[in-house]
Design a protein around this motif. Structure first.
Motif, PDB file in Angstrom:
ATOM      1  N   PHE A 131       0.876  -1.036   0.146  1.00 28.76           N
ATOM      2  CA  PHE A 131      -0.111  -0.004  -0.167  1.00 28.76           C
ATOM      3  C   PHE A 131       0.760   1.320  -0.069  1.00 28.76           C
ATOM      4  O   PHE A 131       1.815   1.119   0.971  1.00 28.76           O
ATOM      5  N   GLY A 132       0.648   2.175  -1.095  1.00 36.71           N
ATOM      6  CA  GLY A 132       1.505   3.214  -1.222  1.00 36.71           C
ATOM      7  C   GLY A 132       1.153   4.490  -0.101  1.00 36.71           C
ATOM      8  O   GLY A 132       0.363   4.281   0.380  1.00 36.71           O
ATOM      9  N   ASN A 133       2.021   5.480  -0.503  1.00 34.69           N
ATOM     10  CA  ASN A 133       1.815   6.573   0.114  1.00 34.69           C
ATOM     11  C   ASN A 133       0.604   7.647  -0.131  1.00 34.69           C
ATOM     12  O   ASN A 133       0.020   8.268   0.600  1.00 34.69           O
ATOM     13  N   ALA A 134       0.070   7.325  -1.413  1.00 33.04           N
ATOM     14  CA  ALA A 134      -0.977   8.253  -1.802  1.00 33.04           C
ATOM     15  C   ALA A 134      -0.943   9.627  -1.870  1.00 33.04           C
ATOM     16  O   ALA A 134      -1.965  10.350  -1.721  1.00 33.04           O
ATOM     17  N   GLY A 135       0.116  10.234  -1.858  1.00 32.09           N
ATOM     18  CA  GLY A 135       0.209  11.557  -2.053  1.00 32.09           C
ATOM     19  C   GLY A 135       0.085  12.273  -0.407  1.00 32.09           C
ATOM     20  O   GLY A 135       0.089  13.449  -0.446  1.00 32.09           O
ATOM     21  N   VAL A 136       0.167  11.290   0.722  1.00 35.53           N
ATOM     22  CA  VAL A 136      -0.147  12.101   1.831  1.00 35.53           C
ATOM     23  C   VAL A 136       1.232  12.432   2.392  1.00 35.53           C
ATOM     24  O   VAL A 136       2.005  11.795   2.713  1.00 35.53           O
ATOM     25  N   VAL A 137       1.205  14.022   2.506  1.00 37.46           N
ATOM     26  CA  VAL A 137       2.338  14.459   3.147  1.00 37.46           C
ATOM     27  C   VAL A 137       2.534  14.754   4.432  1.00 37.46           C
ATOM     28  O   VAL A 137       3.559  14.220   5.325  1.00 37.46           O
ATOM     29  N   ARG A 138       1.336  14.958   5.213  1.00 39.14           N
ATOM     30  CA  ARG A 138       1.571  15.146   6.814  1.00 39.14           C
ATOM     31  C   ARG A 138       1.136  13.993   7.462  1.00 39.14           C
ATOM     32  O   ARG A 138       0.019  13.358   6.932  1.00 39.14           O
ATOM     33  N   TYR A 139       1.583  13.751   8.791  1.00 42.40           N
ATOM     34  CA  TYR A 139       1.416  12.787   9.551  1.00 42.40           C
ATOM     35  C   TYR A 139       0.083  13.341  10.377  1.00 42.40           C
ATOM     36  O   TYR A 139      -0.141  14.417  10.703  1.00 42.40           O
ATOM     37  N   ARG A 149      -5.257   3.790   0.711  1.00 35.78           N
ATOM     38  CA  ARG A 149      -6.162   2.944   0.311  1.00 35.78           C
ATOM     39  C   ARG A 149      -5.837   2.493  -1.061  1.00 35.78           C
ATOM     40  O   ARG A 149      -6.701   1.739  -1.647  1.00 35.78           O
ATOM     41  N   HIS A 150      -4.737   2.744  -1.577  1.00 32.37           N
ATOM     42  CA  HIS A 150      -4.223   2.532  -2.890  1.00 32.37           C
ATOM     43  C   HIS A 150      -3.141   1.764  -2.827  1.00 32.37           C
ATOM     44  O   HIS A 150      -2.100   1.850  -1.962  1.00 32.37           O
TER      45      HIS A 150
END
Length: 332
Positions: A131-139, A149-150
């Motif tokens: 499952f990748g990072n999906a462009g999520v930058v912030r914790y 979910r990708h």
């Protein structure tokens, strides 16, 4: 459940995973793990204190795995687990890491339902789905299963890690634990192992002696997979880089590992089948004031570490590369 019924037991070496512990524990309880054994070493973010609080409440077993020797924490943990004799011969054992969530897709989505779906099985290998990072930058202090979910496609032949697996087995069959599969069989032939893949199909003969990953003739996701959240947010990846990989002493992480593990081709929300149960366990644990305090402390320390790292030029460059990597993938 009678005293003779098999139990489901997990063993996990762990270091500095504090913000993600409660979701992981809640998920494991939701899928029916009867006993979690977690062994921590060199923690600086409160992971060990949080796990000890859960131990005090009888939710899991926490073991101090610190050592003055320069040795593999993972190997120490596995040896300690076997000496503890937590698992009886008929019990199922699985080595599972803090960034891995077992996703059972049959029956009531528990490990018991999985073994009932393959009644002849004495071993079941569960293949990773990255499952990748999906462009999520912030914790954020939110469930990983909600944020990420990708995943990689089911049929992906590279990198080799995409089809890495973890193996649940009955304790009597093998003498030694390994990261991906047990070692030193106590039986003489593969046939005696009754070893199946995640679709309930027999594993090929060659796995009796070696191999840590599925292949085209052994992969299967129909009954179970492991959601592998190796990256999480860009900010959390900075902290992971400084910590190093769980089973590799002194190994640094950078864009090579990021690019290898960052797959976002297909959406997969199948793990939501246990979401309601997971939430119940999660908030039940948080209802204990000391558990809540320790959880929020680990989250605050994680944020503080992120802020410190983001001031470093090397980490600023890595952040720029990670965010640019996702933007480029979206344009492709």
């Amino acid at each position: 459940m009678s005293d003779q019924d098999p139990r489901y037991i997990s063993v996990t070496p762990m270091k500095n995973e504090g913000p993600f512990v409660l979701e992981w524990v809640a998920h494991n309880r939701a899928i029916g793990i009867d006993q979690m054994v977690v062994m921590t070493n060199d923690c600086s973010d409160g992971t060990d204190a949080l796990l000890q609080r859960l131990d005090d409440q009888g939710i899991l077993i926490h073991v101090d795995n610190n050592s003055r020797r320069q040795s593999s924490p993972q190997k120490r943990a596995y040896k300690k687990f076997l000496k503890m004799e937590v698992a009886r011969p008929q019990d199922w054992v699985i080595v599972i890491d803090a960034d891995e969530h077992i996703n059972v897709k049959t029956g009531d989505h528990t490990l018991r339902a999985l073994t009932e779906a393959v009644p002849d099985a004495k071993m079941i290998s569960m293949t990773w789905r990255l499952f990748g990072n999906a462009g999520v930058v912030r914790y954020e202090d939110r469930f990983l299963s909600d944020q990420f979910r990708h995943a990689a496609p089911l049929r992906i032949f590279r990198p080799p890690q995409a089809w890495g697996f973890k193996t649940m087995f009955q304790r009597e069959l093998w003498g030694t634990l390994g990261v991906h599969r047990p070692k030193r069989p106590t039986v003489e032939t593969m046939a005696e192992c009754h070893w199946y893949n995640g679709s309930g199909q027999l594993m090929p003969e060659r796995y009796f002696t070696s191999s840590w990953r599925s292949a085209r003739d052994s992969v299967g996701y129909d009954l179970v997979q492991i959601n592998h959240y190796a990256l999480k947010s860009c900010e959390s990846y900075l902290v992971k880089k400084m910590r190093g990989r769980a089973h590799h002493l002194g190994e640094s992480l950078g864009m090579d590992y990021w690019n290898m593990m960052n797959h976002n081709a297909e959406e997969d929300g199948s793990i939501d089948a246990v979401l309601n149960r997971k939430r119940e366990y999660y908030y039940e644990m948080l209802s204990d004031a000391e558990t809540a305090r320790l959880h929020h402390m680990t989250c605050d320390l994680h944020r503080q570490r992120i802020a410190e790292l983001r001031e470093q030029p090397e980490m600023q460059e890595l952040m720029q590369q990670m965010t640019a990597d996702f933007a480029a993938s979206q344009k492709a």
